[in-house]
Design an enzyme around this catalytic site. Structure first.
Site, short mmCIF file in Angstrom:
data_model
loop_
_atom_site.label_atom_id
_atom_site.label_comp_id
_atom_site.label_asym_id
_atom_site.label_seq_id
_atom_site.Cartn_x
_atom_site.Cartn_y
_atom_site.Cartn_z
N GLY A 11 72.44 27.99 -0.46
CA GLY A 11 73.16 28.72 -1.51
C GLY A 11 72.23 29.70 -2.21
O GLY A 11 71.09 29.36 -2.53
N ALA A 22 57.66 38.94 -5.19
CA ALA A 22 56.33 38.40 -5.47
C ALA A 22 55.60 38.01 -4.18
O ALA A 22 54.41 38.25 -4.04
CB ALA A 22 56.45 37.19 -6.40
N GLY A 104 68.34 21.20 1.89
CA GLY A 104 68.61 21.36 3.33
C GLY A 104 67.65 22.37 3.94
O GLY A 104 67.11 22.15 5.04
N ASP A 127 71.40 23.97 -8.53
CA ASP A 127 71.76 22.58 -8.85
C ASP A 127 70.66 21.79 -9.58
O ASP A 127 70.94 20.76 -10.19
CB ASP A 127 72.10 21.82 -7.56
CG ASP A 127 73.40 22.30 -6.93
OD1 ASP A 127 74.03 23.19 -7.50
OD2 ASP A 127 73.76 21.78 -5.85
N GLY A 170 77.44 21.57 -8.58
CA GLY A 170 76.53 20.42 -8.52
C GLY A 170 77.10 19.40 -7.58
O GLY A 170 77.82 18.49 -7.97
N LYS A 213 89.58 16.81 -34.55
CA LYS A 213 88.94 18.01 -34.00
C LYS A 213 90.00 19.02 -33.55
O LYS A 213 91.11 18.64 -33.18
CB LYS A 213 88.03 17.62 -32.83
CG LYS A 213 86.80 16.85 -33.28
CD LYS A 213 85.78 16.70 -32.18
CE LYS A 213 84.87 17.91 -32.10
NZ LYS A 213 83.68 17.68 -31.29
N ARG A 246 94.10 22.18 -20.42
CA ARG A 246 93.96 23.25 -19.43
C ARG A 246 92.72 22.98 -18.57
O ARG A 246 91.79 22.33 -19.03
CB ARG A 246 93.80 24.62 -20.10
CG ARG A 246 95.05 25.08 -20.86
CD ARG A 246 96.13 25.52 -19.90
NE ARG A 246 97.25 26.13 -20.59
CZ ARG A 246 98.31 25.47 -21.06
NH1 ARG A 246 98.37 24.14 -20.93
NH2 ARG A 246 99.30 26.11 -21.65
#
Ligand code: F6P
Length: 322
Positions: A11, A22, A104, A127, A170, A213, A246
């Site tokens: 990824g 660099a 991986g 991750d 993740g 809340k 939602r």
């Protein structure tokens, strides 16, 4: 050592370009020829190599994604694929390889090292699941995108007195979800390391409603056993938590965009040190941020297990969400 190659794999992560830059410029500083391999192990197998000069890596420090592109390759996981990769490196007279990527990708790099090509890895994955390094390249940028998302969602949630379920990336590791939850003020965080049932999640949202809340947020890592769409069904048809609910899946938005200052610096330091480690004769190691230093740790140690999250963060999230 005269010719080295660099690739980005798995990824993409913001900051990979800064690391490529660099590596190239540090290599040139040491009189090396530096080659880029396009599309990771796929490009390696296809012999897709290109020499990189200083000009090719100019103007990329602030760009998201990776100029070398990336891929996930099944053939390279086989012994035959790895032998073919080694052959391609020999055909191009590459003396050493730098692989920027996640678990991986580093596993593949280690196989090449074991077959005789000197390799240094650079941890790049949003991750933060690579062990032995405090941070991987891209984590800070992704976290900032998550926080921006959570802040925006809280605005609209408060206006409508709603609860939001927010899914972060993740696959195996809940770092992004947990940090997002702590810093974005979530009521509950659910991760692969610390799962929660649908009932427990509903209870946390309901408690927030009962306490008065004006909104509530549950942050759920994609790798957690409770899947957000199923949870949404449960909350719509079986259980009222007081708030209307939602769902927002942040998805690949978390992987794009310009790297933060932190990621540019981390990527730059790791790129410089990766070449330095090769020049010092270090092999099969990964650049790792440990405190203030960039250390060389065996790739083997970095990929053995998913990076654990300190227990104290889970505890912190629990009482700060009250
Ligand atoms: O490993 C990084 C990551 O973004 C994971 O969080 C996610 O599960 C995976 O990559 C998604 O992969 P892809 O981009 O191939 O869908």
């Amino acid at each position: 050592m005269k010719r080295i190659a660099v690739m980005t794999s798995g990824g993409d992560a913001p900051g990979m370009n800064a690391a490529i830059r660099a590596v190239v410029r540090t290599g040139l500083e040491h009189g090396l020829d530096v080659f880029g391999i396009r599309q990771a192990y796929t490009g390696l197998l296809n012999g897709d190599f290109e020499q990189l000069t200083s000009v090719e890596v100019s103007g990329i420090l602030q760009r998201g994604g990776t100029i070398l592109q990336t891929a996930r390759n099944e053939e390279f996981k086989t012994e035959a694929g790895q032998m073919k990769g080694l052959r391609r490196l020999n055909e191009h007279k590459i003396d050493a390889l730098i692989v920027i990527g996640g678990n991986g990708s580093l596993t593949g790099a280690l196989e090449l090292e074991r077959k005789g090509i000197p390799v240094v890895g650079i941890p790049g994955s949003i991750d933060n699941d690579i062990d032995k390094t405090d941070m991987s390249i891209g984590v800070d940028s992704a976290l900032n995108i998550i926080l921006d998302g959570l802040d925006r969602l809280r605005d609209t949630a408060t206006s409508h007195q709603r609860a939001f379920l927010v899914e972060t990336m993740g696959r195996n590791c809940g770092y992004l979800a947990l940090m997002g939850g702590i810093l974005g003020g979530a009521e509950i965080v659910v991760t692969p390391e610390r799962p929660a049932t649908e009932e427990q999640i509903a209870k946390a949202l309901e408690d927030a409603y009962v306490r008065g809340k004006s909104h509530a947020v549950a942050v759920i890592a994609e790798g957690a056993p409770t899947k957000v769409t199923k949870l949404m069904d449960y909350l719509s048809s079986h259980k009222s938590v007081g708030f209307e609910v939602r769902l927002t899946i942040l998805g690949h938005i978390q992987r794009g965009g310009s790297p933060t200052a932190f990621d540019r610096l981390l990527a730059t330091r790791m790129g410089v040190n990766a070449v330095k480690f090769l020049m010092e004769g270090k092999r099969g190691v990964m650049t790792a941020m440990q405190g203030r230093k960039i250390e060389a740790v065996p790739i083997e140690d970095a990929i053995r297990e998913i990076r654990p999250i300190s227990e104290s963060y889970f505890e912190m999230q629990r009482f700060l969400s009250r």
